[in-house]
Motif scaffolding. Sequence first.
Motif, mmCIF file in Angstrom:
data_model
loop_
_atom_site.group_PDB
_atom_site.id
_atom_site.type_symbol
_atom_site.label_atom_id
_atom_site.label_comp_id
_atom_site.label_asym_id
_atom_site.label_seq_id
_atom_site.Cartn_x
_atom_site.Cartn_y
_atom_site.Cartn_z
ATOM 1 N N LYS A 182 0.809 -1.214 0.000
ATOM 2 C CA LYS A 182 0.000 0.000 0.000
ATOM 3 C C LYS A 182 0.846 1.270 0.000
ATOM 4 O O LYS A 182 0.407 2.310 -0.464
ATOM 5 N N ASP A 214 3.175 -7.741 1.904
ATOM 6 C CA ASP A 214 1.986 -7.659 2.747
ATOM 7 C C ASP A 214 0.895 -7.038 1.890
ATOM 8 O O ASP A 214 1.029 -5.902 1.444
ATOM 9 N N HIS A 220 -0.055 -5.231 14.544
ATOM 10 C CA HIS A 220 0.410 -4.020 13.851
ATOM 11 C C HIS A 220 -0.029 -2.833 14.695
ATOM 12 O O HIS A 220 -1.204 -2.707 15.029
ATOM 13 N N SER A 234 1.356 3.517 12.192
ATOM 14 C CA SER A 234 2.359 3.880 11.194
ATOM 15 C C SER A 234 3.161 5.092 11.669
ATOM 16 O O SER A 234 2.711 5.835 12.547
ATOM 17 N N GLY A 239 5.109 -0.061 10.361
ATOM 18 C CA GLY A 239 4.962 1.162 11.146
ATOM 19 C C GLY A 239 6.262 1.861 11.482
ATOM 20 O O GLY A 239 6.264 2.868 12.197
ATOM 21 N N GLU A 245 6.687 -6.038 8.363
ATOM 22 C CA GLU A 245 5.900 -5.503 7.241
ATOM 23 C C GLU A 245 6.181 -4.024 7.008
ATOM 24 O O GLU A 245 5.297 -3.185 7.170
ATOM 25 N N GLY A 267 6.603 -0.542 5.169
ATOM 26 C CA GLY A 267 6.184 0.121 3.938
ATOM 27 C C GLY A 267 7.021 1.376 3.792
ATOM 28 O O GLY A 267 8.016 1.428 3.071
ATOM 29 N N ARG A 268 6.643 2.378 4.582
ATOM 30 C CA ARG A 268 7.277 3.694 4.514
ATOM 31 C C ARG A 268 8.806 3.632 4.654
ATOM 32 O O ARG A 268 9.528 4.356 3.976
ATOM 33 N N ARG A 296 -1.108 13.674 1.857
ATOM 34 C CA ARG A 296 -0.716 13.595 3.271
ATOM 35 C C ARG A 296 -0.817 14.933 4.019
ATOM 36 O O ARG A 296 -1.351 14.963 5.129
ATOM 37 N N TYR A 320 -3.489 14.664 6.931
ATOM 38 C CA TYR A 320 -2.960 14.475 8.296
ATOM 39 C C TYR A 320 -2.242 15.710 8.829
ATOM 40 O O TYR A 320 -1.628 15.643 9.887
ATOM 41 N N TYR A 353 2.986 6.433 0.370
ATOM 42 C CA TYR A 353 1.649 7.006 0.508
ATOM 43 C C TYR A 353 1.535 8.330 -0.264
ATOM 44 O O TYR A 353 0.851 9.247 0.148
ATOM 45 N N MET A 413 -1.837 6.995 -2.937
ATOM 46 C CA MET A 413 -3.075 7.603 -2.437
ATOM 47 C C MET A 413 -3.605 8.675 -3.397
ATOM 48 O O MET A 413 -4.579 9.363 -3.082
HETATM 49 N N1 LLP Z 1 1.099 -3.613 8.069
HETATM 50 C C1 LLP Z 1 -0.176 -3.226 8.268
HETATM 51 C C2 LLP Z 1 -1.134 -4.179 8.813
HETATM 52 C C3 LLP Z 1 -0.565 -1.905 7.983
HETATM 53 O O1 LLP Z 1 -1.818 -1.516 8.207
HETATM 54 C C4 LLP Z 1 0.385 -1.004 7.463
HETATM 55 C C5 LLP Z 1 0.011 0.368 7.130
HETATM 56 C C6 LLP Z 1 1.705 -1.460 7.256
HETATM 57 C C7 LLP Z 1 2.032 -2.773 7.575
HETATM 58 C C8 LLP Z 1 2.784 -0.585 6.730
HETATM 59 O O2 LLP Z 1 2.988 0.515 7.567
HETATM 60 P P1 LLP Z 1 4.277 1.425 7.399
HETATM 61 O O3 LLP Z 1 5.472 0.538 7.644
HETATM 62 O O4 LLP Z 1 4.283 1.954 6.035
HETATM 63 O O5 LLP Z 1 4.108 2.481 8.420
HETATM 64 N N2 LLP Z 1 -1.442 6.761 4.661
HETATM 65 C C9 LLP Z 1 -0.776 6.904 5.938
HETATM 66 C C10 LLP Z 1 -0.221 5.592 6.441
HETATM 67 C C11 LLP Z 1 -1.255 4.506 6.517
HETATM 68 C C12 LLP Z 1 -0.677 3.205 6.978
HETATM 69 C C13 LLP Z 1 -1.657 2.100 6.810
HETATM 70 N N3 LLP Z 1 -1.173 0.838 7.226
HETATM 71 C C14 LLP Z 1 0.301 7.967 5.800
HETATM 72 O O6 LLP Z 1 0.463 8.524 4.727
HETATM 73 O O7 LLP Z 1 0.971 8.272 6.774
#
Ligand code: LLP
Length: 441
Positions: free
Chosen positions: A60, A79, A199, A202, A238, A286, A288-289, A326, A330, A385, A389
């Motif tokens: 995502k 993921d 989880h 983020s 996260g 997992e 992402g960012r 973003r 946010y 994102y 998005m």
């Molecule tokens: N795993 C799960 C179950 C999640 O829901 C997410 C993100 C991740 C992994 C990856 O998270 P990361 O490592 O990227 O923080 N649009 C928002 C962030 C939404 C995150 C949604 N879930 C933003 O721009 O800050």
Amino acid sequence: MHQFRMENGELWVEEVPVEELAERYGTPLYVYSARTVEEHYDRLVEAWKGLNPMILYAVKANSNRAILELLAARGSGFDLVSGGELFRVLRAGGDPQKCTFAGVGKTRREIQEALEAGVLALIVESEQELLRIEEVAGRLGCRAPVALRINPEVAPGTHPKIATAVKESKFGIPYSAALAVYERAASSPRLQIKGVQMHLGSQITRMEPFEEALDRMVPLVSELKRRYGISFFDLGGGFGVVYEEALASGKREWWEEQATPPATPRMLAERLEGKLASLDVRIFLEPGRLLVGNAGILVTEVQYVKELEGGKEIVIVDAGMNDLMRPALYGAFHEVVPLRDRGAGYKLLDVAGPICESGDFFARNRWLPALRQGDRIAIMTAGAYGFSMACQYNSRPRAAEVMVRGREVRVVRLRETYQDLVRGERGWQKEDARLDGGLAD
Ligand code: LLP
């Protein structure tokens, strides 16, 4: 650390001046650095090597095929949270055996697609969902691999819109119900218990929320290992990145100067390793960012400069909240950097997009190098994102995306056209209705 830098007053990505890309491909333009993504992946693997976790990139954050391809080539898993993400990953050559499929609202169709693709596990977020997976697996005549997402109920100290492990959250199964739902899963011949997932949210930059969550989860994981022989504990994603001073924080010295630096993957791994090593299950992460956030920028061109009373200026650019949501959604901070610094001094500026919404801002009340019509700027740390998005609000075709590796540049997504805006759309006229049969997919 990343591959964007200022050299003689000009912004470079790897071996290419960003201005050259803007000239050639137009704006708004997403620019990605392939090496930055790869370095981040490698550094994460290195930081956690004591535990040898499986990395599942959270699609995502940025689902462009080129990003998925280079992570797949590195051995990353994925993921996924929708049938669309599964489709993209398979198309990019990702290995379904290294994919988990999560999400609170899986449809029957998505469950079927995930099972048919042979994903490693479905991450289950409610008891009702478990029953639905059981039903679909029964219909397909297979045993569905599952892991439950358990909510450890800790406050991750991040923006409320991206905090997920709080008690009232729609995500996951309440901690207190965990064993009962596992028991239900164990009783079904159609389900195969594989692991457990959590989880927290983020953009988490402190280690305490993870520690706190592990204090709750580790005893549960041991118990699940004893009862069902689970093989993995997925810590979710996260892991935060630095948005402030994007260019400076790309350098080692910046980190050394910080009194309390944000947690790096190595710091977090060191802090958590002790708690996890004794579990004798494979750890999954997992991110992402963390992998793509500062591997991408959004380049945009100044259209107009409006002067307000009191000397402040509003700079209107050709990217809007539809391209990068973003800040509007946010109140997120993204550093703004001119592609060429003309040395004209600093001014108090707002940077706004063209969309008919007062929330359409990228920066407010920021001291930035003075800008004039035609100047181009980069909105930094937009790799996660950002495009994923983006939408077409105000009927704006979505931006092009390019990827740079060394001196090489590839367009990894064409700029949309007006035709793309109306693809699939039909009017009420008879001749339009007639097209339905032939064109609907
Ligand atoms: N795993 C799960 C179950 C999640 O829901 C997410 C993100 C991740 C992994 C990856 O998270 P990361 O490592 O990227 O923080 N649009 C928002 C962030 C939404 C995150 C949604 N879930 C933003 O721009 O800050």
